[in-house]
Design an enzyme around this catalytic site. Structure first.
Site, PDB file in Angstrom:
ATOM      1  N   HIS A 122     -10.360  -1.498   0.456  1.00 34.28           N
ATOM      2  CA  HIS A 122      -9.397  -1.362   0.542  1.00 34.28           C
ATOM      3  C   HIS A 122      -9.035  -3.413   0.393  1.00 34.28           C
ATOM      4  O   HIS A 122      -9.782  -3.951   1.551  1.00 34.28           O
ATOM      5  CB  HIS A 122      -8.092  -1.291   0.790  1.00 34.28           C
ATOM      6  CG  HIS A 122      -7.434   0.849   0.005  1.00 34.28           C
ATOM      7  ND1 HIS A 122      -6.830   1.297   1.231  1.00 34.28           N
ATOM      8  CD2 HIS A 122      -7.598   0.872  -0.988  1.00 34.28           C
ATOM      9  CE1 HIS A 122      -7.588   2.460   0.098  1.00 34.28           C
ATOM     10  NE2 HIS A 122      -7.456   1.808  -1.021  1.00 34.28           N
TER      11      HIS A 122
ATOM     12  N   HIS B 238      -3.756   3.378  -6.776  1.00 33.32           N
ATOM     13  CA  HIS B 238      -5.097   4.871  -7.155  1.00 33.32           C
ATOM     14  C   HIS B 238      -4.489   5.841  -6.204  1.00 33.32           C
ATOM     15  O   HIS B 238      -6.071   6.433  -6.203  1.00 33.32           O
ATOM     16  CB  HIS B 238      -6.289   4.567  -7.752  1.00 33.32           C
ATOM     17  CG  HIS B 238      -6.840   3.409  -6.758  1.00 33.32           C
ATOM     18  ND1 HIS B 238      -5.985   2.400  -6.056  1.00 33.32           N
ATOM     19  CD2 HIS B 238      -7.703   4.056  -6.359  1.00 33.32           C
ATOM     20  CE1 HIS B 238      -7.162   1.881  -4.819  1.00 33.32           C
ATOM     21  NE2 HIS B 238      -8.027   2.984  -5.419  1.00 33.32           N
TER      22      HIS B 238
END
Length: 124
Positions: A8, A87
């Protein structure tokens, strides 16, 4: 060994430092990564990485397809546990596929360290 590297946004520096620390192990593997993570590893650590799309654009799902096809051996996915991800359903699906297909997955530096150290010992 076919290894996927995912991070991330807030974890990008951590994955770069981690791969740099274990470059001797990673250079012997077949590396895959989501878009930006793969580009950074290639540019900063100078390792060849097959790049998929970025995670939010489907890169997680592309790696999931490799898992479902039996073409992935290990996933290192440094997740940011303090930031909501748009997401998240894709992330959950990827982790589910790892469980279904018995693919080891590290979601933090501690578990990634254990896995890479084991891989390092195995290749001696």
């Amino acid at each position: 060994m076919r290894i996927a590297l995912i991070a991330h946004d807030k974890m990008k520096d951590d994955i770069i430092d981690f791969v740099r620390r274990y470059k001797d192990v990673f250079k012997e593997q077949e590396l895959y990564a989501t878009g930006t993570t793969g580009r950074l590893i290639n540019e900063i650590v100078d390792l060849k990485v097959h790049r998929f799309l970025s995670g939010p654009l489907g890169g997680d799902q592309q790696i999931g397809a490799k898992i479902a096809e039996g073409n992935m051996d290990l996933i290192i996915f440094l997740r940011d546990p303090l930031t909501a991800q748009p997401h998240e359903p894709d992330v959950t699906a990827l982790l589910r596929l790892c469980d279904v297909h018995c693919i080891p997955v590290a979601t933090n530096l501690g578990s990634a360290e254990v896995m890479i150290k084991a891989l390092k010992c195995r290749s001696k």
